[in-house]
Scaffold this active site. Structure first.
Site, PDB file in Angstrom:
ATOM      1  N   PRO A 111      14.571  79.819  84.007  1.00  0.00           N
ATOM      2  CA  PRO A 111      14.162  78.501  84.481  1.00  0.00           C
ATOM      3  C   PRO A 111      14.967  77.334  83.915  1.00  0.00           C
ATOM      4  O   PRO A 111      15.334  77.340  82.736  1.00  0.00           O
ATOM      5  CB  PRO A 111      12.698  78.396  84.036  1.00  0.00           C
ATOM      6  CG  PRO A 111      12.526  79.425  82.982  1.00  0.00           C
ATOM      7  CD  PRO A 111      13.486  80.526  83.311  1.00  0.00           C
ATOM      8  N   ASN A 112      15.215  76.399  84.797  1.00  0.00           N
ATOM      9  CA  ASN A 112      15.883  75.122  84.496  1.00  0.00           C
ATOM     10  C   ASN A 112      17.384  75.258  84.245  1.00  0.00           C
ATOM     11  O   ASN A 112      18.082  74.249  84.134  1.00  0.00           O
ATOM     12  CB  ASN A 112      15.207  74.399  83.313  1.00  0.00           C
ATOM     13  CG  ASN A 112      13.755  74.092  83.613  1.00  0.00           C
ATOM     14  OD1 ASN A 112      13.473  73.442  84.617  1.00  0.00           O
ATOM     15  ND2 ASN A 112      12.849  74.571  82.799  1.00  0.00           N
ATOM     16  N   ARG A 127      21.256  68.664  83.079  1.00  0.00           N
ATOM     17  CA  ARG A 127      20.061  68.735  82.238  1.00  0.00           C
ATOM     18  C   ARG A 127      20.412  68.466  80.768  1.00  0.00           C
ATOM     19  O   ARG A 127      21.246  69.173  80.199  1.00  0.00           O
ATOM     20  CB  ARG A 127      19.528  70.168  82.368  1.00  0.00           C
ATOM     21  CG  ARG A 127      18.450  70.516  81.419  1.00  0.00           C
ATOM     22  CD  ARG A 127      18.244  72.027  81.386  1.00  0.00           C
ATOM     23  NE  ARG A 127      17.068  72.305  80.593  1.00  0.00           N
ATOM     24  CZ  ARG A 127      16.759  73.486  80.111  1.00  0.00           C
ATOM     25  NH1 ARG A 127      17.521  74.523  80.341  1.00  0.00           N
ATOM     26  NH2 ARG A 127      15.675  73.638  79.397  1.00  0.00           N
ATOM     27  N   TYR A 171      22.901  70.808  76.247  1.00  0.00           N
ATOM     28  CA  TYR A 171      23.413  71.925  77.051  1.00  0.00           C
ATOM     29  C   TYR A 171      24.800  71.696  77.660  1.00  0.00           C
ATOM     30  O   TYR A 171      25.329  72.588  78.329  1.00  0.00           O
ATOM     31  CB  TYR A 171      22.404  72.253  78.166  1.00  0.00           C
ATOM     32  CG  TYR A 171      21.045  72.677  77.638  1.00  0.00           C
ATOM     33  CD1 TYR A 171      20.892  73.857  76.919  1.00  0.00           C
ATOM     34  CD2 TYR A 171      19.913  71.882  77.839  1.00  0.00           C
ATOM     35  CE1 TYR A 171      19.653  74.239  76.423  1.00  0.00           C
ATOM     36  CE2 TYR A 171      18.672  72.256  77.345  1.00  0.00           C
ATOM     37  CZ  TYR A 171      18.543  73.442  76.638  1.00  0.00           C
ATOM     38  OH  TYR A 171      17.324  73.829  76.143  1.00  0.00           O
ATOM     39  N   ASN A 221      19.792  84.918  79.785  1.00  0.00           N
ATOM     40  CA  ASN A 221      19.230  83.714  79.160  1.00  0.00           C
ATOM     41  C   ASN A 221      17.934  83.436  79.909  1.00  0.00           C
ATOM     42  O   ASN A 221      17.948  82.916  81.029  1.00  0.00           O
ATOM     43  CB  ASN A 221      20.196  82.528  79.281  1.00  0.00           C
ATOM     44  CG  ASN A 221      19.668  81.300  78.548  1.00  0.00           C
ATOM     45  OD1 ASN A 221      18.495  81.250  78.182  1.00  0.00           O
ATOM     46  ND2 ASN A 221      20.515  80.306  78.362  1.00  0.00           N
ATOM     47  N   ALA A 238      13.021  79.101  78.829  1.00  0.00           N
ATOM     48  CA  ALA A 238      11.738  78.948  78.131  1.00  0.00           C
ATOM     49  C   ALA A 238      10.889  80.216  78.175  1.00  0.00           C
ATOM     50  O   ALA A 238      10.039  80.425  77.292  1.00  0.00           O
ATOM     51  CB  ALA A 238      10.974  77.777  78.729  1.00  0.00           C
ATOM     52  N   GLU A 279      20.617  89.065  74.792  1.00  0.00           N
ATOM     53  CA  GLU A 279      19.948  87.769  74.937  1.00  0.00           C
ATOM     54  C   GLU A 279      20.922  86.664  74.522  1.00  0.00           C
ATOM     55  O   GLU A 279      21.544  86.754  73.457  1.00  0.00           O
ATOM     56  CB  GLU A 279      18.721  87.770  74.019  1.00  0.00           C
ATOM     57  CG  GLU A 279      17.975  86.458  73.959  1.00  0.00           C
ATOM     58  CD  GLU A 279      16.786  86.520  72.980  1.00  0.00           C
ATOM     59  OE1 GLU A 279      16.508  87.590  72.405  1.00  0.00           O
ATOM     60  OE2 GLU A 279      16.160  85.473  72.792  1.00  0.00           O
ATOM     61  N   HIS A 308      21.438  82.332  74.217  1.00  0.00           N
ATOM     62  CA  HIS A 308      20.959  80.949  74.312  1.00  0.00           C
ATOM     63  C   HIS A 308      22.129  80.014  74.072  1.00  0.00           C
ATOM     64  O   HIS A 308      22.915  80.239  73.136  1.00  0.00           O
ATOM     65  CB  HIS A 308      19.850  80.671  73.292  1.00  0.00           C
ATOM     66  CG  HIS A 308      18.677  81.546  73.523  1.00  0.00           C
ATOM     67  ND1 HIS A 308      17.823  81.369  74.586  1.00  0.00           N
ATOM     68  CD2 HIS A 308      18.266  82.664  72.884  1.00  0.00           C
ATOM     69  CE1 HIS A 308      16.928  82.324  74.573  1.00  0.00           C
ATOM     70  NE2 HIS A 308      17.176  83.132  73.558  1.00  0.00           N
ATOM     71  N   ARG A 343      15.906  74.177  66.413  1.00  0.00           N
ATOM     72  CA  ARG A 343      15.118  73.292  67.278  1.00  0.00           C
ATOM     73  C   ARG A 343      13.616  73.440  66.961  1.00  0.00           C
ATOM     74  O   ARG A 343      13.255  73.876  65.881  1.00  0.00           O
ATOM     75  CB  ARG A 343      15.453  73.598  68.736  1.00  0.00           C
ATOM     76  CG  ARG A 343      16.947  73.349  69.034  1.00  0.00           C
ATOM     77  CD  ARG A 343      17.296  73.620  70.477  1.00  0.00           C
ATOM     78  NE  ARG A 343      16.609  72.702  71.379  1.00  0.00           N
ATOM     79  CZ  ARG A 343      16.538  72.878  72.715  1.00  0.00           C
ATOM     80  NH1 ARG A 343      17.119  73.933  73.270  1.00  0.00           N
ATOM     81  NH2 ARG A 343      15.905  72.008  73.465  1.00  0.00           N
TER      82      ARG A 343
HETATM   83  C1  DQA Z   1      17.695  77.981  76.093  1.00  0.00           C
HETATM   84  C2  DQA Z   1      16.748  77.612  74.928  1.00  0.00           C
HETATM   85  C3  DQA Z   1      15.303  77.617  75.389  1.00  0.00           C
HETATM   86  O1  DQA Z   1      14.444  77.276  74.308  1.00  0.00           O
HETATM   87  C4  DQA Z   1      15.108  76.596  76.493  1.00  0.00           C
HETATM   88  O2  DQA Z   1      13.784  76.632  76.963  1.00  0.00           O
HETATM   89  C5  DQA Z   1      16.075  76.772  77.607  1.00  0.00           C
HETATM   90  C6  DQA Z   1      17.464  77.072  77.279  1.00  0.00           C
HETATM   91  C7  DQA Z   1      19.177  77.861  75.683  1.00  0.00           C
HETATM   92  O3  DQA Z   1      20.001  78.386  76.421  1.00  0.00           O
HETATM   93  O4  DQA Z   1      19.500  77.243  74.657  1.00  0.00           O
HETATM   94  O5  DQA Z   1      15.749  76.579  78.763  1.00  0.00           O
HETATM   95  O6  DQA Z   1      17.447  79.325  76.455  1.00  0.00           O
END
Ligand code: DQA
Length: 139
Positions: free
Chosen positions: A9-10, A17, A22, A71, A74, A95, A97, A104
């Site tokens: 998501p996102n 964003r 990011y 990735n 959230a 995984e 990020h 954070r």
């Molecule tokens: C993320 C870190 C997550 O906490 C966050 O909700 C994201 C992006 C990252 O790539 O740093 O959406 O996965």
């Protein structure tokens, strides 16, 4: 060598964003660079904002692809269903990020995915996807 790069998501908003966290590059732009950097792998990119769709995608590729770079956004910090999907398939998952989740908010420190993954890369920006894909290629 077939790899899936899977974003949750996102992450469709990358480039727009929260750019201080990011960056300014969209994933589509980055994915072109990634493919050019790793021509030896056949890479596919998919993204969904929906937990169940991410589970479906993991099931769909998880008995035939050589690796998944995930990735989960959230959902990393909340989803037992995605963690179970990773455990339930044969394809290994790394995984990734973009941000250093450990630097954070406390709720980002917990990953439901991590124990079912080969390993985790966090905080190296988009480069993390390349490093994860390279691991599968060189293995
Ligand atoms: C993320 C870190 C997550 O906490 C966050 O909700 C994201 C992006 C990252 O790539 O740093 O959406 O996965």
């Amino acid at each position: 060598m077939k790899l899936l790069i899977l974003n949750g998501p996102n992450l469709n908003l990358l480039g727009k964003r929260e750019p201080t966290i990011y960056g300014n590059t969209s994933f589509e732009e980055y994915f072109e660079q990634l493919q050019a950097a790793l021509p030896e792998a056949e890479m596919e990119y998919r993204q969904s904002n929906h937990e169940g769709t991410l589970v479906d995608i993991i099931h769909e590729v998880g008995f035939s692809y050589d690796g998944i770079v995930l990735n989960a956004g959230a959902y990393t910090h909340t989803s037992v269903a995605i963690a179970d999907a990773i455990a339930g398939v044969e394809t290994p998952v790394i995984e990734v990020h973009i941000s250093n989740v450990h630097a954070r908010e406390a709720f980002r420190h917990k990953s439901f995915m991590a124990k079912n993954c080969v390993g985790t890369i966090a905080g190296l920006g988009l480069k993390g996807y390349e490093l994860a894909a390279r691991y599968f290629i060189e293995k």
